[in-house]
Design an enzyme around this catalytic site. Structure first.
Site, PDB file in Angstrom:
ATOM      1  N   HIS A  64       8.055   1.844   4.193  1.00 42.59           N
ATOM      2  CA  HIS A  64       6.587   2.146   5.359  1.00 42.59           C
ATOM      3  C   HIS A  64       7.088   3.076   6.826  1.00 42.59           C
ATOM      4  O   HIS A  64       8.279   2.925   6.997  1.00 42.59           O
ATOM      5  CB  HIS A  64       6.457  -0.003   5.378  1.00 42.59           C
ATOM      6  CG  HIS A  64       6.150  -0.031   4.207  1.00 42.59           C
ATOM      7  ND1 HIS A  64       5.164   0.044   3.785  1.00 42.59           N
ATOM      8  CD2 HIS A  64       6.955  -1.434   3.488  1.00 42.59           C
ATOM      9  CE1 HIS A  64       4.397  -0.756   2.758  1.00 42.59           C
ATOM     10  NE2 HIS A  64       6.061  -1.619   2.684  1.00 42.59           N
ATOM     11  N   GLU A 101      10.744   0.811  -1.559  1.00 43.69           N
ATOM     12  CA  GLU A 101       9.628   0.721  -0.599  1.00 43.69           C
ATOM     13  C   GLU A 101       9.821   1.462   0.426  1.00 43.69           C
ATOM     14  O   GLU A 101      11.159   0.724   0.886  1.00 43.69           O
ATOM     15  CB  GLU A 101       9.185  -0.721  -1.253  1.00 43.69           C
ATOM     16  CG  GLU A 101       8.040  -1.035  -0.265  1.00 43.69           C
ATOM     17  CD  GLU A 101       7.138  -2.494  -0.557  1.00 43.69           C
ATOM     18  OE1 GLU A 101       7.414  -2.825  -1.194  1.00 43.69           O
ATOM     19  OE2 GLU A 101       7.302  -3.186   0.064  1.00 43.69           O
ATOM     20  N   PRO A 106      -3.520   4.334  -0.741  1.00 47.61           N
ATOM     21  CA  PRO A 106      -4.528   4.388  -0.103  1.00 47.61           C
ATOM     22  C   PRO A 106      -4.172   4.734   1.549  1.00 47.61           C
ATOM     23  O   PRO A 106      -3.534   4.153   1.945  1.00 47.61           O
ATOM     24  CB  PRO A 106      -5.582   3.274  -0.033  1.00 47.61           C
ATOM     25  CG  PRO A 106      -4.564   2.244  -0.462  1.00 47.61           C
ATOM     26  CD  PRO A 106      -3.133   2.317  -1.315  1.00 47.61           C
ATOM     27  N   ASN A 107      -5.229   5.558   2.214  1.00 42.78           N
ATOM     28  CA  ASN A 107      -5.373   6.732   3.369  1.00 42.78           C
ATOM     29  C   ASN A 107      -4.387   7.051   3.381  1.00 42.78           C
ATOM     30  O   ASN A 107      -4.598   7.552   4.774  1.00 42.78           O
ATOM     31  CB  ASN A 107      -5.566   4.997   4.057  1.00 42.78           C
ATOM     32  CG  ASN A 107      -7.134   4.764   3.646  1.00 42.78           C
ATOM     33  OD1 ASN A 107      -7.705   5.471   3.768  1.00 42.78           O
ATOM     34  ND2 ASN A 107      -7.026   3.112   3.642  1.00 42.78           N
ATOM     35  N   ARG A 140       4.091  -6.396  12.496  1.00 43.04           N
ATOM     36  CA  ARG A 140       2.576  -5.674  12.884  1.00 43.04           C
ATOM     37  C   ARG A 140       1.700  -7.142  12.587  1.00 43.04           C
ATOM     38  O   ARG A 140       2.652  -8.098  13.039  1.00 43.04           O
ATOM     39  CB  ARG A 140       2.025  -4.977  11.788  1.00 43.04           C
ATOM     40  CG  ARG A 140       2.737  -3.388  12.638  1.00 43.04           C
ATOM     41  CD  ARG A 140       2.778  -2.156  11.932  1.00 43.04           C
ATOM     42  NE  ARG A 140       0.691  -1.981  12.206  1.00 43.04           N
ATOM     43  CZ  ARG A 140       0.477  -1.226  11.409  1.00 43.04           C
ATOM     44  NH1 ARG A 140       1.184  -0.448  10.219  1.00 43.04           N
ATOM     45  NH2 ARG A 140      -0.899  -1.024  11.295  1.00 43.04           N
ATOM     46  N   ALA A 177      -1.833   0.047   1.778  1.00 43.48           N
ATOM     47  CA  ALA A 177      -2.499  -1.429   2.386  1.00 43.48           C
ATOM     48  C   ALA A 177      -2.274  -2.472   1.345  1.00 43.48           C
ATOM     49  O   ALA A 177      -2.218  -3.492   0.962  1.00 43.48           O
ATOM     50  CB  ALA A 177      -3.719  -1.222   1.761  1.00 43.48           C
ATOM     51  N   ASN A 185       5.596   4.084  -1.316  1.00 42.94           N
ATOM     52  CA  ASN A 185       4.702   3.165  -0.246  1.00 42.94           C
ATOM     53  C   ASN A 185       3.193   2.884  -0.969  1.00 42.94           C
ATOM     54  O   ASN A 185       2.416   3.788  -0.629  1.00 42.94           O
ATOM     55  CB  ASN A 185       4.358   4.237   0.923  1.00 42.94           C
ATOM     56  CG  ASN A 185       3.939   3.791   2.221  1.00 42.94           C
ATOM     57  OD1 ASN A 185       3.284   2.707   2.075  1.00 42.94           O
ATOM     58  ND2 ASN A 185       3.890   4.419   3.633  1.00 42.94           N
ATOM     59  N   ARG A 225      -4.706  10.530  11.840  1.00 48.85           N
ATOM     60  CA  ARG A 225      -5.596   9.218  12.650  1.00 48.85           C
ATOM     61  C   ARG A 225      -4.430   8.251  12.932  1.00 48.85           C
ATOM     62  O   ARG A 225      -3.285   8.886  12.454  1.00 48.85           O
ATOM     63  CB  ARG A 225      -6.748   8.717  12.023  1.00 48.85           C
ATOM     64  CG  ARG A 225      -7.666   9.037  10.918  1.00 48.85           C
ATOM     65  CD  ARG A 225      -8.772   8.645  11.591  1.00 48.85           C
ATOM     66  NE  ARG A 225      -9.748   9.907  11.189  1.00 48.85           N
ATOM     67  CZ  ARG A 225     -10.151   9.807  10.168  1.00 48.85           C
ATOM     68  NH1 ARG A 225     -10.957   9.223   9.260  1.00 48.85           N
ATOM     69  NH2 ARG A 225     -11.262  10.544   9.594  1.00 48.85           N
ATOM     70  N   TYR A 237       1.246   5.370  13.366  1.00 48.78           N
ATOM     71  CA  TYR A 237       2.463   6.247  12.099  1.00 48.78           C
ATOM     72  C   TYR A 237       2.599   7.674  12.057  1.00 48.78           C
ATOM     73  O   TYR A 237       3.177   8.523  11.629  1.00 48.78           O
ATOM     74  CB  TYR A 237       1.361   6.310  10.936  1.00 48.78           C
ATOM     75  CG  TYR A 237       0.384   4.811  10.363  1.00 48.78           C
ATOM     76  CD1 TYR A 237       1.221   4.458   9.331  1.00 48.78           C
ATOM     77  CD2 TYR A 237      -1.097   4.960   9.978  1.00 48.78           C
ATOM     78  CE1 TYR A 237       0.579   2.814   9.644  1.00 48.78           C
ATOM     79  CE2 TYR A 237      -1.097   3.625  10.349  1.00 48.78           C
ATOM     80  CZ  TYR A 237      -0.892   2.559   9.315  1.00 48.78           C
ATOM     81  OH  TYR A 237      -1.273   1.357   9.551  1.00 48.78           O
TER      82      TYR A 237
HETATM   83  O1  CA2 Z   1       3.433   1.436   7.509  1.00 47.36           O
HETATM   84  C1  CA2 Z   1       3.513   2.085   6.374  1.00 47.36           C
HETATM   85  O2  CA2 Z   1       3.755   2.696   5.982  1.00 47.36           O
HETATM   86  C2  CA2 Z   1       1.982   1.086   5.668  1.00 47.36           C
HETATM   87  O3  CA2 Z   1       2.256   1.295   4.164  1.00 47.36           O
HETATM   88  C3  CA2 Z   1       0.623   1.827   6.120  1.00 47.36           C
HETATM   89  C4  CA2 Z   1      -0.326   1.455   5.053  1.00 47.36           C
HETATM   90  C5  CA2 Z   1      -0.601  -0.035   6.055  1.00 47.36           C
HETATM   91  O4  CA2 Z   1      -1.510  -0.295   5.226  1.00 47.36           O
HETATM   92  C6  CA2 Z   1       0.630  -1.091   6.023  1.00 47.36           C
HETATM   93  O5  CA2 Z   1       0.614  -1.919   6.224  1.00 47.36           O
HETATM   94  C7  CA2 Z   1       1.951   0.155   6.271  1.00 47.36           C
HETATM   95  C8  CA2 Z   1      -1.364   2.208   5.743  1.00 47.36           C
HETATM   96  C9  CA2 Z   1      -1.537   3.423   5.650  1.00 47.36           C
HETATM   97  C10 CA2 Z   1      -2.406   4.494   6.300  1.00 47.36           C
HETATM   98  O6  CA2 Z   1      -2.310   5.206   6.592  1.00 47.36           O
HETATM   99  C11 CA2 Z   1      -3.238   6.132   7.616  1.00 47.36           C
HETATM  100  C12 CA2 Z   1      -2.680   7.145   8.402  1.00 47.36           C
HETATM  101  C13 CA2 Z   1      -3.105   7.849   9.154  1.00 47.36           C
HETATM  102  C14 CA2 Z   1      -4.674   7.292   9.335  1.00 47.36           C
HETATM  103  C15 CA2 Z   1      -5.156   5.864   9.104  1.00 47.36           C
HETATM  104  C16 CA2 Z   1      -4.492   5.625   8.134  1.00 47.36           C
END
Ligand code: CA2
Length: 152
Positions: free
Chosen positions: A99, A97, A9-10, A106, A76, A73, A17, A22
């Site tokens: 990230h 996996e 997700p996201n 974090r 969340a 990946n 963003r 990221y």
């Molecule tokens: O660091 C990672 O790849 C995460 O999997 C990214 C997730 C986060 O919840 C994990 O704890 C770590 C969030 C993905 C959302 O990605 C976004 C990218 C750009 C802007 C907003 C969210």
């Protein structure tokens, strides 16, 4: 060899963003990187992204017989999803996996991964390059298992 690259997700928002967390690369950049690395390794990689837990569960469940392994990946869902963990365990395919961020540097709620224990390993903190190393590690892992005579 067929590799399924799953993004949760996201991650469709990547590059648009929170670039400080990221990076500025987009999901399309991840897909281009996966295609380039797959070509170099002589394998096929298919990339999919979903914001929906059940969709990811379905894709993992359909993977045996179609794919030899997964790079995932779970975003969340890493920290919350017993369903994804159970799907990965049931599929019994090697998974790595990945990230983008170093989840251990974090918030504490990101330190626990429910999915990592059913994966071969975890790579994090290196931005989208982590997908490349995850693919290389997965392909080497699958090849070494094949040489040792494992059926999958
Ligand atoms: O660091 C990672 O790849 C995460 O999997 C990214 C997730 C986060 O919840 C994990 O704890 C770590 C969030 C993905 C959302 O990605 C976004 C990218 C750009 C802007 C907003 C969210």
């Amino acid at each position: 060899m067929n590799i399924l690259v799953l993004n949760g997700p996201n991650l469709n928002l990547l590059g648009r963003r929170e670039p400080d967390v990221y990076g500025s690369a987009t999901l399309a950049d991840v897909e281009a990187l996966a295609a380039r690395v797959a070509a170099e390794l002589g394998v096929h990689a298919e990339c999919r992204q979903s914001n929906h837990e059940g969709q990811l569960v379905d894709w993992i469940g359909q993977a045996p017989g179609r794919f030899d392994g997964l790079v995932i990946n779970p975003a969340a869902y890493t920290h919350t999803s017993v369903a994804l963990r159970d799907a990965l365990a049931a599929a019994a395919l090697p998974a790595v996996e990945v990230h983008l961020s170093n989840v251990h540097a974090r918030e504490s709620f990101r330190h626990l991964s429910l999915t990592a224990p059913v994966c071969v390993g975890q790579i994090g903190g290196f931005g989208i390059r982590g997908y490349e190393w995850a693919m290389r590690a997965l392909v080497e892992h699958i090849q070494s298992r094949q040489q040792k005579g494992h059926s999958r």
